[in-house]
Design a protein around this motif. Sequence first.
Motif, short mmCIF file in Angstrom:
data_model
loop_
_atom_site.label_atom_id
_atom_site.label_comp_id
_atom_site.label_asym_id
_atom_site.label_seq_id
_atom_site.Cartn_x
_atom_site.Cartn_y
_atom_site.Cartn_z
N GLU A 172 0.84 -1.20 0.00
CA GLU A 172 0.00 0.00 0.00
C GLU A 172 0.88 1.26 0.00
OE1 GLU A 172 -3.81 1.87 2.45
OE2 GLU A 172 -2.89 -0.01 3.13
N ARG A 173 1.97 1.22 0.74
CA ARG A 173 2.90 2.36 0.76
C ARG A 173 3.45 2.66 -0.63
NH1 ARG A 173 7.31 2.76 2.30
NH2 ARG A 173 7.45 4.81 3.27
N GLU A 197 -2.76 -5.15 -5.20
CA GLU A 197 -1.96 -6.20 -4.56
C GLU A 197 -2.09 -6.12 -3.03
OE1 GLU A 197 2.06 -6.92 -5.90
OE2 GLU A 197 1.63 -5.85 -7.76
N ALA A 198 -2.10 -4.90 -2.51
CA ALA A 198 -2.25 -4.72 -1.07
C ALA A 198 -3.60 -5.26 -0.60
CB ALA A 198 -2.12 -3.25 -0.70
N ALA A 199 -4.65 -4.93 -1.34
CA ALA A 199 -5.99 -5.41 -0.98
C ALA A 199 -6.04 -6.93 -0.99
CB ALA A 199 -7.04 -4.85 -1.94
N ASN A 200 -5.37 -7.54 -1.94
CA ASN A 200 -5.35 -9.02 -1.99
C ASN A 200 -4.65 -9.59 -0.77
OD1 ASN A 200 -6.73 -9.33 -4.41
ND2 ASN A 200 -4.88 -9.19 -5.66
N GLU A 201 -3.58 -8.94 -0.31
CA GLU A 201 -2.89 -9.42 0.89
C GLU A 201 -3.79 -9.28 2.12
OE1 GLU A 201 -0.12 -11.12 1.08
OE2 GLU A 201 0.14 -10.95 -1.09
N TYR A 202 -4.51 -8.17 2.22
CA TYR A 202 -5.42 -7.99 3.35
C TYR A 202 -6.53 -9.05 3.33
CZ TYR A 202 -3.16 -3.43 3.93
OH TYR A 202 -2.25 -2.41 4.13
N LYS A 203 -7.01 -9.38 2.13
CA LYS A 203 -8.04 -10.42 2.01
C LYS A 203 -7.48 -11.78 2.47
CE LYS A 203 -10.54 -8.17 -1.78
NZ LYS A 203 -10.79 -8.18 -3.24
#
Length: 385
Positions: A257-258, A264-270
Amino acid sequence: MRERKMGEALPILTSALRLDPEYLPARLKMGEALLGAGKTEEAGKIYEGILRDYSDSAEAYYGLGRVKAALGDQVQAAELYRKACQLFPTYGAAHYGLAVSYRKLGRIQEAEEQASLHERNNYIVPPLPDPLRDELRALDMSAATHLERGVQLEQVGRIDDAIAETEKALDLDPSLAKAHLNLLILYAKIGKAKQAEEHYRALVALAPDQFSEAYYNYGVLLRDQGKFDEAEQAFRKTLAIAPTNDAAHDNLGYLLERQGELEEAANEYKKAIDANPMSRQAHFKLGRILVNQRHYAEAIEQLQQTLTPVDEATPSYEYALGAAYGRAGDREQALHYLEQARQLAVTHGQTTLASEIEKDLERVKSLSKSSQLWRETDLRRVAPG
């Protein structure tokens, strides 16, 4: 299988208690064995006897709670588990038992709070007074004994003493990988990055693919030092070994996200949420991305998952949810959650946060229903720490 093993343990424990009927560790084990063998009422008598002699035994309250739960008395079970937690606040198993009883009693919010405490203290148990064991340990100078002492000292917050014991373990056995791992974590906890890194490198040399925790804790250390590229590689290595490590997914998502890699960040959070649906930070961060993408309904659904358990972080999460409703143009719900956030902040003594929320409440109240209620950048400003 477990019932058979517990049944096999009963004669051994009976013999031990003949030698010393007051020996507390054997009495507790006897209660556990009887319960495991299905002899619930006999187990209850053992735990009741212990509590007559040791009214401050958290383990006996926990055991008696298990007895009551097995007999279907969830009200009594909950009260006994609660007493165990009161005597030893980081007793993971007792928090789990209390969560189960509360859920069966329909007390869902309290159940979620206890489940969170169990998750936080999963492997922690009360230290058990055992003079015989202590005498034997005094004679035992093995690396494993020093390592175990270090773990127990860390559990009760004696970090410097835990480090000293674990270093003794390494003096006796320099190849003890678990000692290097524990020292990596302990030194990182007190901010000694150089020593933490030394033990990380020693551990990786000894067991390069065995301990995902080494890469994860090293990643956190690097992240806190602002070494984000190296931290990203450490979290990716963690996930190569342990793909369901929710904290590693969450940290990797933060680093992506930074960099502006929002999908890609959203996928990691999911993935973090899939591994641990109780991860408030992952729900929050995913919700934040969705808000900034103007997917308001999905964002609000994620942010609603952050509101329990109710603790010192909840006012900030309520504030974020109010901000999301504001961005979505829902003035009524924005006001509702902002007011709740303000009240909670006051309750928790968070005066600066309460003042910030008060300003936004007044601003939203002054706007017409057709006005834009929230600026684009505000959700990051209200992020929980």
